[in-house]
Design a protein around this motif. Structure first.
Motif, mmCIF file in Angstrom:
data_model
loop_
_atom_site.group_PDB
_atom_site.id
_atom_site.type_symbol
_atom_site.label_atom_id
_atom_site.label_comp_id
_atom_site.label_asym_id
_atom_site.label_seq_id
_atom_site.Cartn_x
_atom_site.Cartn_y
_atom_site.Cartn_z
ATOM 1 N N LEU A 1 -0.874 -7.781 -4.831
ATOM 2 C CA LEU A 1 -2.072 -6.941 -4.840
ATOM 3 C C LEU A 1 -1.636 -5.526 -4.470
ATOM 4 O O LEU A 1 -1.122 -5.293 -3.382
ATOM 5 N N LEU A 2 -1.853 -4.607 -5.395
ATOM 6 C CA LEU A 2 -1.533 -3.203 -5.136
ATOM 7 C C LEU A 2 -2.776 -2.501 -4.616
ATOM 8 O O LEU A 2 -3.855 -2.609 -5.219
ATOM 9 N N CYS A 3 -2.635 -1.802 -3.490
ATOM 10 C CA CYS A 3 -3.749 -0.989 -3.015
ATOM 11 C C CYS A 3 -3.199 0.342 -2.512
ATOM 12 O O CYS A 3 -1.979 0.515 -2.402
ATOM 13 N N GLY A 4 -4.094 1.266 -2.213
ATOM 14 C CA GLY A 4 -3.654 2.577 -1.738
ATOM 15 C C GLY A 4 -2.660 3.215 -2.692
ATOM 16 O O GLY A 4 -2.768 3.095 -3.919
ATOM 17 N N ASP A 5 -1.658 3.888 -2.120
ATOM 18 C CA ASP A 5 -0.669 4.598 -2.933
ATOM 19 C C ASP A 5 0.206 3.662 -3.765
ATOM 20 O O ASP A 5 0.887 4.118 -4.689
ATOM 21 N N ALA A 6 0.199 2.373 -3.440
ATOM 22 C CA ALA A 6 0.994 1.424 -4.234
ATOM 23 C C ALA A 6 0.472 1.337 -5.668
ATOM 24 O O ALA A 6 1.206 0.936 -6.582
ATOM 25 N N THR A 7 -0.781 1.744 -5.881
ATOM 26 C CA THR A 7 -1.332 1.699 -7.245
ATOM 27 C C THR A 7 -0.611 2.687 -8.174
ATOM 28 O O THR A 7 -0.688 2.563 -9.389
ATOM 29 N N TYR A 8 0.103 3.656 -7.579
ATOM 30 C CA TYR A 8 0.888 4.585 -8.410
ATOM 31 C C TYR A 8 1.952 3.849 -9.222
ATOM 32 O O TYR A 8 2.492 4.398 -10.186
ATOM 33 N N ALA A 9 2.252 2.617 -8.824
ATOM 34 C CA ALA A 9 3.226 1.815 -9.582
ATOM 35 C C ALA A 9 2.766 1.617 -11.025
ATOM 36 O O ALA A 9 3.579 1.328 -11.905
ATOM 37 N N LEU A 10 1.469 1.749 -11.266
ATOM 38 C CA LEU A 10 0.935 1.518 -12.610
ATOM 39 C C LEU A 10 0.829 2.788 -13.447
ATOM 40 O O LEU A 10 0.329 2.759 -14.571
ATOM 41 N N ARG A 11 1.272 3.914 -12.882
ATOM 42 C CA ARG A 11 1.219 5.154 -13.673
ATOM 43 C C ARG A 11 1.997 4.973 -14.968
ATOM 44 O O ARG A 11 3.148 4.524 -14.958
ATOM 45 N N ALA A 12 1.342 5.318 -16.049
ATOM 46 C CA ALA A 12 1.948 5.105 -17.370
ATOM 47 C C ALA A 12 3.271 5.860 -17.490
ATOM 48 O O ALA A 12 3.449 6.912 -16.879
ATOM 49 N N ASP A 13 4.176 5.301 -18.249
ATOM 50 C CA ASP A 13 5.468 5.929 -18.559
ATOM 51 C C ASP A 13 6.355 6.136 -17.341
ATOM 52 O O ASP A 13 7.131 7.090 -17.286
ATOM 53 N N SER B 1 0.810 -1.220 0.000
ATOM 54 C CA SER B 1 0.000 0.000 0.000
ATOM 55 C C SER B 1 0.844 1.272 0.000
ATOM 56 O O SER B 1 0.294 2.372 -0.025
ATOM 57 N N HIS B 2 2.175 1.128 0.064
ATOM 58 C CA HIS B 2 3.035 2.314 0.021
ATOM 59 C C HIS B 2 3.388 2.665 -1.430
ATOM 60 O O HIS B 2 3.559 1.774 -2.271
ATOM 61 N N SER B 3 3.522 3.943 -1.705
ATOM 62 C CA SER B 3 3.941 4.369 -3.042
ATOM 63 C C SER B 3 5.321 3.803 -3.371
ATOM 64 O O SER B 3 6.224 3.859 -2.532
ATOM 65 N N PRO B 4 5.509 3.288 -4.580
ATOM 66 C CA PRO B 4 6.820 2.756 -4.964
ATOM 67 C C PRO B 4 7.847 3.867 -5.174
ATOM 68 O O PRO B 4 9.027 3.595 -5.357
ATOM 69 N N PHE B 5 7.385 5.124 -5.160
ATOM 70 C CA PHE B 5 8.303 6.244 -5.398
ATOM 71 C C PHE B 5 8.863 6.818 -4.099
ATOM 72 O O PHE B 5 9.608 7.790 -4.115
ATOM 73 N N THR B 6 8.479 6.241 -2.956
ATOM 74 C CA THR B 6 8.976 6.761 -1.674
ATOM 75 C C THR B 6 9.809 5.744 -0.903
ATOM 76 O O THR B 6 10.465 6.108 0.062
#
Lengths: 99, 130
Positions: A31-43, A8-13
């Motif tokens: 399973l990505l939830c919360g801020d971890a879903t930012y991992a799927l941001r395109a590009d 659930s943590h952002s992969p960018f932090t």
């Protein structure tokens, strides 16, 4: 023993996602939830890393958390609701949350 | 299937709401929750003194309603709770503190209750962080 890894943590932090990918077993899923879903941001580098593993990697995303962040799911990720989250935790032998 | 759920985050964290929705979905599918264990900052979810802004959902109250309605075993880690000022009447008196803020349905108990729940359950699901 097949394990569902929940992030659930952002992969960018921090390095939880990269650590998780390093120890991921062949039967495991993420399973990505919360801020971890930012991992799927395109590009982004994380999305590229994940998409490169799609052959063997089973990747699930909590739908409402991706929607709340306006993140479109790529075709190699599968969205689930809470009922789906419960079903996944039944399907896999263990659930490991990266707290 | 039997679930044990451990919550490590306070009521204002998104993961607390996620844990609650997971627990509701588990019961809706006919599964059993053998125990909810509130650990570390999760003890704040059991405080009776949490006041949420009016335009936000009150997750602490929703936890209280959920545990009461389904008569679940809601255990709050006593060491984590004392450290964070979450006390029932007995502990408030023991440590000469001015007030108690742990209402029903919560029970203070030790970490052994988490271990016991894990033995009794088929799955342990932990929630914490953001």
């Amino acid at each position: 023993m097949a394990t569902l890894h929940v992030l659930s943590h952002s992969p960018f932090t921090d390095s939880r996602l990269s650590s998780c990918l390093r120890v991921l077993g062949s039967e495991d899923a993420i399973l990505l939830c919360g801020d971890a879903t930012y991992a799927l941001r395109a590009d982004t580098a994380t999305a590229q890393t994940l998409s490169a593993k799609t052959g063997g990697l089973k990747l699930f995303v909590l739908d409402e958390d991706a929607t709340a962040r306006h993140i479109a799911l790529p075709d190699w990720a599968e969205g689930v609701d809470y009922a789906g989250f419960v079903a996944l935790s039944v399907h896999y032998d263990k659930v490991n949350t990266w707290l | 299937m039997k679930f044990a759920i451990a919550l490590h985050s306070p009521a204002h964290a998104p993961s607390s709401r996620r844990a609650l929705l997971f627990a509701k979905a588990a019961l809706a599918q006919g599964h059993e929750i053998v125990r909810l264990f509130f650990y570390q900052d999760g003890v704040h979810s059991a405080s009776g003194n949490v006041v949420s802004p009016q335009d936000e959902s009150d997750t602490a109250a929703q936890w209280r309603d959920f545990v009461t309605t389904h008569q679940l075993d809601g255990v709050v880690c006593i060491a984590a709770a004392l450290r964070r000022g979450v006390l029932n009447a007995e502990e408030a008196e023991r440590y000469s503190r001015p007030a108690a803020n742990l209402p029903a349905p919560w029970e203070l108990s030790g970490l052994g209750q988490l271990h016991d729940a894990v033995q009794a359950a088929d799955r342990l699901i932990c929630f914490g962080g953001p």
